[in-house]
Structures are given as structure tokens and as C-alpha cells.
Design an enzyme around this catalytic site. Structure first.
Site, PDB file in Angstrom:
ATOM      1  N   CYS B 160      -3.386   9.992  51.733  1.00  0.00           N
ATOM      2  CA  CYS B 160      -3.699  10.843  50.577  1.00  0.00           C
ATOM      3  C   CYS B 160      -3.005  12.202  50.606  1.00  0.00           C
ATOM      4  O   CYS B 160      -3.167  12.991  49.671  1.00  0.00           O
ATOM      5  CB  CYS B 160      -5.212  11.001  50.442  1.00  0.00           C
ATOM      6  SG  CYS B 160      -6.013   9.392  50.338  1.00  0.00           S
ATOM      7  N   HIS B 286      -9.468  19.262  47.666  1.00  0.00           N
ATOM      8  CA  HIS B 286      -9.291  17.811  47.784  1.00  0.00           C
ATOM      9  C   HIS B 286     -10.536  17.140  47.202  1.00  0.00           C
ATOM     10  O   HIS B 286     -10.414  16.176  46.471  1.00  0.00           O
ATOM     11  CB  HIS B 286      -9.068  17.434  49.247  1.00  0.00           C
ATOM     12  CG  HIS B 286      -8.672  16.009  49.434  1.00  0.00           C
ATOM     13  ND1 HIS B 286      -7.547  15.471  48.849  1.00  0.00           N
ATOM     14  CD2 HIS B 286      -9.251  14.995  50.126  1.00  0.00           C
ATOM     15  CE1 HIS B 286      -7.449  14.188  49.179  1.00  0.00           C
ATOM     16  NE2 HIS B 286      -8.473  13.879  49.948  1.00  0.00           N
ATOM     17  N   HIS B 320      -9.656   9.472  42.427  1.00  0.00           N
ATOM     18  CA  HIS B 320      -8.838   9.802  43.593  1.00  0.00           C
ATOM     19  C   HIS B 320      -7.532   9.019  43.467  1.00  0.00           C
ATOM     20  O   HIS B 320      -7.522   7.796  43.594  1.00  0.00           O
ATOM     21  CB  HIS B 320      -9.577   9.422  44.876  1.00  0.00           C
ATOM     22  CG  HIS B 320      -8.936   9.973  46.117  1.00  0.00           C
ATOM     23  ND1 HIS B 320      -7.613  10.349  46.170  1.00  0.00           N
ATOM     24  CD2 HIS B 320      -9.450  10.216  47.351  1.00  0.00           C
ATOM     25  CE1 HIS B 320      -7.332  10.790  47.381  1.00  0.00           C
ATOM     26  NE2 HIS B 320      -8.433  10.728  48.119  1.00  0.00           N
TER      27      HIS B 320
END
Lengths: 254, 390
Positions: B160, B286, B320
Site C-alpha cells: 500500500c 493513511h 482503500h
């Protein structure tokens, strides 16, 4: 053109046909050594060889892991689990990312410096040298550049039967001594240049790779072999009709 | 000299669940849209996704070997930056413009049906190319060739943080004078393997993610392509000042509970940008919406910056987007810097009492000179991108 790079240490390992070669995983904590892919094991073994050759610990180095296909066997295992059992193993999924080796090594060595994972197909070696050169020009004093490639499962492709291979280098800026050699003049190779032959010889040396098949990491192996043999050469480190090439200049110390 | 090495973001493009252009996405962000849909494939469990709108257009016949959802996302988005890239190519030369792709999954969505066909029929799908469709770098190569570039071209794949770290690599290549411009692509596409994997880890929600909320129960997966053209100078909405990177050295899949790695990345980013923590006006966290991530990250932000800096996570709206999130959320920071518009952290109410920062629960309007975008990943990989005004 990148600035010349000092090679402080290097090493390489090939797995035999039955993958029975004993690989050194001592860079990893014992609890992290189970269930690893060949890619991760090759990364760790090659990294250990290069670090030992440079008499350097893994704690304070920036690390670049590079591989054309990465954790491809783990990807196939996840696809198999979904197909056969409609499921997905958490442990396997966790270790399926391209930066698996990066995470495991940083945990084991308590290394909180940045670490990255790259892929560039048959240009992986040349592009990783770009990244290493840029890191050294920026803030890294030492870069551990590690390459690994495991066998591509037949279920995913019949076209890439390359042999499992790991190669690693500890790199520093040009003026660092003592060193095992120098990589200089990373540049585009003109098609008529004879260096392409060196790349092909390196590829066909691998037992599982019948010519004219070219291993994605063949240039890294060729660099390591040239250093070991103290033979200066110009090597293609990329793909295509005008690949990147680099001069390998070994140094011999008394 | 301060700011000497700040790169100009001269062009931006995006496709996500929020829309097919940056402008659409930014306006949807400010409206607090939560465009979740059922997954575009069958799964043996319930969840929602942040899929892009409508079916993705097939790739042209000449690009057939590259075909994957990743490639289709790239092709839908590329027209937003292609003219600017052409100008950069003319200005610097094709060999001086690099293409870096940040992706976590590569073209795995194309590998899934090819694998199923092999298992069912015991023969390979002749139209599937592992090298051109599955491989991490395949879309970078496709884009390089389409845009007639010849600079360094590779994929950064660190889960990520992939595209945040691709921005870091781009900046390094330019500082080392190996490139004069770099097109950074952050792209990840929905695929079964990823959703199954996150479900197996027990972090997938059955509804839209609610980062920082006391009622959060996991992530929902989105997909996106986010493109940024970086140049040494020129006109653009914002600058990329620095990227700080670190490793947790803690766990493969759980963040350091005290957020030490995230804090290190923010500190290194500010140090590299020669900025004081008090100068930061906004943080795009995040903020995944998992129980573990959000509290640890908020503690890290409070420690490095302050408890009063405005923070939001946009993942409740975009989902996400995995390897794409670093680049996508850097675009959101560039928008904040350009227009002074800060998106809310949709779904955050009621806030988790352990969250130590000022989570924006409504969109805000204020001058922003410095914005930070955090990206944290599997393997303890952390990156913090600093965006400043031009």
C-alpha cells in the site's frame, strides 16, 4: 549516465533442479524462516553472501529487492486455494506481496531505514541500478541490491522456464574503498555493439535455461561472474534492440 | 536553499470511484460521497467495493497482450496528462522522461481467469501473457511506449505504499539528474485474490470504511489510477517537496502499535523538505478504518506534528485503493494546497476516544501551504509525501 558505483561485496546462488540446495536463512529470525517461497529464500541467501563479502551487517544499509515476477509461486498458490477450496490462507496472502523479503529482513535486523521492491521484467537489472544509483546520490551510504527469481509455475505460463537464481551486490559511491570492482557508464547499447554476446553466454550457463532463452536476471549473474573471474567486460543489462549496458571493472587486491 | 529541490506537479489525472477526472473526484470528496457497490465478481462472503464507474473500455487490439483491468484504468486516465507529457518529451527529450508505476497487485485480475481456464481445460489461454498482463511493470511499459518515452521505466511494488514510494524514486531520479521529468502512475484494480486475502485476514468490512470512528470495523477495497507528471520547473497546482520513508521493523501485517515507523517517515519527510512541524496545515492520513491502524497513526501524527493539525482520511469515500492510494491522496493534497478545500473524514463520527488528532468531520476551507499524505503498508513499509504550494 549514472556515476560509477563501487561494488563492496557480491554473491550469487542457483537452485538445482530439485530445489534441494541448502540456502542460508540466518539473516532472518528463526520464527520467520518457515513457509518461505524460493524467491524470498534466494533473496536472503544472496544478501547474506554479499554482506559477508563486504564484511557488513544488514542493520544500517538501504535495501533494494528486485525481481521480474517476485512471489509468483505464492500468487499461484493463492489462485489454487481460491479454485480448489474457495478460500485464502492469511499467512500466504501476507507473504504474497512483492516486498515480502523487504519486510522480513527489516523485522529480523531491526533496520528502520527505507527499503523498496522493484520489478522491470527483463530490464530489472538495469532499472535497479538506476534506483541504486539515485539512492546513493541522495542519502544512502551503502545499498544492498538483491535480485531473485523463482521458477514460474507451469499453470501460469509455459513460456518462462527460467532457473531459480539469486544475486546480490553491496554498492557504494565511486570513491569508497576497499572494493571488489566498479560498475561504470550505464548507457544505452547500440545494436551493433558486441556486448550482447556476454549477456547470452550468461543466460545459457544456467542449467534450466536452454539457449536462446534469456533469464531475466542473467545480467546480474554475468556481473557477479565477471567480478569473481577478475574479467573486465561490457554487459547488456536490459532488454530490447538497444538495451542498457554497463562496464564491469573488477579490482584485485593483494 | 530551502525548496531548491521541490518538483513541480505539472499535470494530474485520476480515475476512481469518485469520478473519471480529478475535478469530478475533488468535488465528490467535498460533497462527502460514499460510492460503494457490490464487488464486480462473485465472492463467498459479503463486502462492498469502491469500483470505478461503468465498465472499463477494452484495450485497443494493438495492446491486447497488455489487457488487464490495470491497463484499462491506465488507458481511461492517460488522456488527462498526455498533452503535458508530450510537452515534457519535446522539452527534455524522450530519454529524459521516466515512467514509474506504483502498484500492489499488478495485472493479477487478468491472471485469475487465465488460471481458471488452465485448471478447467488443462491448456493455457493463448491470449494471456504473463509478461505483458500480469507482471508488475507491464502497464509502465505500455504507457512508456504509448507516450513514446524512453527514460527509466519500472514498477515499485511495496503493497500500500507502492505509489508513494514511486514518488520518492521519481524525486531521487531527478535529484541525481538521471531524469528531467517523471510520470508517476499509481494504479491498482479490484481483483478476487485481493478481496479474498483481506477477508482471510479478518480486516474486510461489509460496509464503507469508517476511519477514526469508534464504530469502525475494517476496510473496503477500492480501485484507482492516479497520475502525476513531475518536472524540475514549470507551472502547476503544487509542488512535491519531499517523501520520507521508513520501515517499522515490527510485523508483516500489523502496524507498530505506537506508530513509530509512521512517525519516522513524517519526521524524515519534514527534514528533507526543510519544514518545521508547525508549518503543516493538513494531513491526509493513511486511515484505513481497521482497529489497529487508525489509533497508532493518530498518535504518530500528534507526536510529530500536533494534536490540532486538521486530519482526514478519504478512504471512507474512495475505498482503500492499495498501491494507488499514495498517488491518489497526494492529488487530494495538491487540491487542498491549490484551493484551500479540505475533505472531511466521512464516517468518522462517533470518533474513537483514543484518536489524538483533530479529525475533520465536515469539509473545511482554509489556506494550506503544506500538506502531508501518509501511506503505510504490509511489511512495515511507510512513506510520507510532502506537498507544498507552488
Amino acid at each position: 549516465m549514472i556515476a560509477p558505483l563501487s561494488i563492496l561485496g557480491f554473491g550469487h546462488v542457483e537452485l538445482d533442479e530439485h530445489a534441494s540446495t541448502k540456502l542460508d536463512l540466518t539473516l532472518l529470525e528463526r520464527t520467520l524462516r518457515r513457509g518461505l517461497s524460493d524467491t524470498t529464500r534466494l533473496f536472503m541467501h544472496a544478501a547474506k553472501l554479499a554482506l559477508d563479502d563486504a564484511a557488513l551487517a544488514a542493520e544500517g544499509v538501504h535495501v533494494i529487492f528486485a525481481s521480474a515476477f517476485g512471489e509468483i509461486a505464492t500468487a499461484e498458490a493463492l489462485l489454487r486455494e481460491a479454485f480448489d477450496a474457495d478460500g485464502s490462507s492469511p499467512a500466504r496472502f501476507r507473504n504474497s506481496v512483492h516486498n515480502t523479503a523487504s519486510g522480513l529482513l527489516s523485522i529480523s535486523t531491526h533496520n528502520q531505514l527505507s527499503s523498496t521492491a522493484l520489478a522491470a521484467g527483463w530490464d530489472t537489472v538495469g532499472m535497479a541500478l538506476y534506483e541504486a544509483s539515485a539512492e546513493l546520490a541522495h542519502d544512502a551510504e551503502r545499498v544492498l541490491l538483491v535480485f531473485a527469481e523463482e521458477r514460474v509455475p507451469l499453470a501460469l505460463s509455459p513460456d518462462h522456464p527460467h532457473a531459480p537464481l539469486g544475486v546480490a551486490f553491496v554498492l557504494a559511491r565511486h570513491d569508497v574503498q576497499p572494493r571488489r570492482g566498479v560498475l561504470a557508464n550505464l548507457r544505452r547499447l547500440l545494436p551493433e555493439h558486441a556486448a550482447q554476446h556476454a549477456l547470452q553466454r550468461a543466460a545459457s550457463d544456467l542449467a534450466a535455461d536452454a539457449p536462446p532463452f534469456v533469464h531475466p536476471l542473467a545480467p546480474a549473474l554475468a556481473i557477479a561472474r565477471a567480478l569473481a573471474a577478475h574479467e573486465a567486460c561490457t554487459l547488456a543489462v536490459g532488454d530490447g534492440v538497444a538495451p542498457l549496458c554497463v562496464d564491469v571493472i573488477p579490482e584485485v587486491h593483494a | 536553499m530551502r525548496g531548491e529541490e521541490r518538483l513541480v506537479i505539472t499535470a494530474m489525472g485520476s480515475t476512481s470511484a469518485l469520478g473519471d477526472t480529478c475535478d469530478e473526484a475533488f468535488r465528490a470528496l467535498l460533497r462527502g460521497e460514499v460510492p460503494v457497490t457490490a464487488p464486480p465478481f462473485e465472492l463467498p462472503f459479503a463486502t462492498v467495493t469502491g469500483a470505478v464507474r461503468g465498465p472499463l473500455e477494452p484495450v485497443p487490439a494493438a495492446l491486447r497482450p497488455f489487457d488487464s483491468r490495470l491497463a484499462r484504468l491506465a488507458l481511461r486516465t492517460l488522456p488527462q496528462v498526455s498533452q503535458a507529457v508530450a510537452r515534457a518529451r519535446a522539452r527534455y527529450g524522450k530519454e529524459r522522461v521516466g515512467v514509474l508505476l506504483g502498484t500492489s497487485t499488478g495485472g493479477l485480475d487478468a491472471t485469475e481467469p487465465a488460471y481458471r481456464r488452465y485448471r478447467t481445460e488443462q491448456r493455457h489461454d493463448p491470449s494471456f501473457s504473463l509478461r505483458r498482463a500480469h507482471a508488475f511493470d507491464a502497464v509502465a511499459v505500455m504507457v512508456r511506449d504509448l507516450l513514446e518515452l524512453d527514460g527509466p521505466t519500472y514498477a515499485v511494488s511495496t503493497a500500500c505504499t507502492s505509489s508513494a514510494k514511486a514518488l520518492a524514486s521519481a524525486q531521487r531520479l531527478m535529484r541525481a539528474e538521471l531524469c528531467d521529468a517523471v510520470l508517476v502512475l499509481g494504479i491498482d484494480a479490484l481483483c478476487e485474490t485481493t478481496l479474498r486475502g483481506f477477508h482471510g485476514l479478518g480486516v474486510l468490512s461489509t460496509r464503507a470504511a469508517r476511519p477514526f470512528s469508534a464504530e469502525r470495523d475494517g476496510i473496503h477495497i477500492g480501485e484507482a489510477a492516479a497520475l502525476l507528471l513531475l518536472e524540475r520547473d514549470g507551472d502547476g497546482p503544487a509542488r512535491l517537496a519531499a517523501v520520507g520513508e521508513s520501515s517499522d521493523a515490527y510485523s508483516m501485517s500489523a502496524p507498530d502499535p505506537e506508530g513509530r515507523g509512521a512517525a519516522d517517515a513524517m519526521q524524515r519527510a519534514l527534514q528533507a523538505a526543510q519544514l518545521d512541524p508547525s508549518e503543516v496545515d493538513y494531513v491526509n492520513a493513511h486511515g484505513t478504518g481497521t482497529p489497529h491502524n487508525d489509533v497508532a497513526e493518530s498518535q504518530a501524527i500528534a507526536r510529530v506534528l500536533s494534536r490540532t493539525v486538521p486530519v482526514s482520511s478519504t478512504k471512507g469515500m474512495t475505498g482503500h485503493t492499495l498501491g494507488a492510494c499514495g498517488a491518489l491522496e497526494t492529488l487530494f493534497c495538491a487540491w487542498a494546497v491549490q484551493y484551500g478545500e479540505l475533505p472531511a473524514s466521512v464516517g468518522a463520527a462517533p470518533l474513537d476516544a483514543r484518536v489524538e488528532v483533530d479529525v475533520l468531520q465536515k469539509p473545511a476551507k482554509r489556506a494550506v501551504r503544506v500538506a502531508l499524505s501518509n501511506a503505510l503498508a504490509f511489511g512495515g513499509s511507510n512513506a510520507c509525501v510532502v506537498v507544498t504550494a507552488s
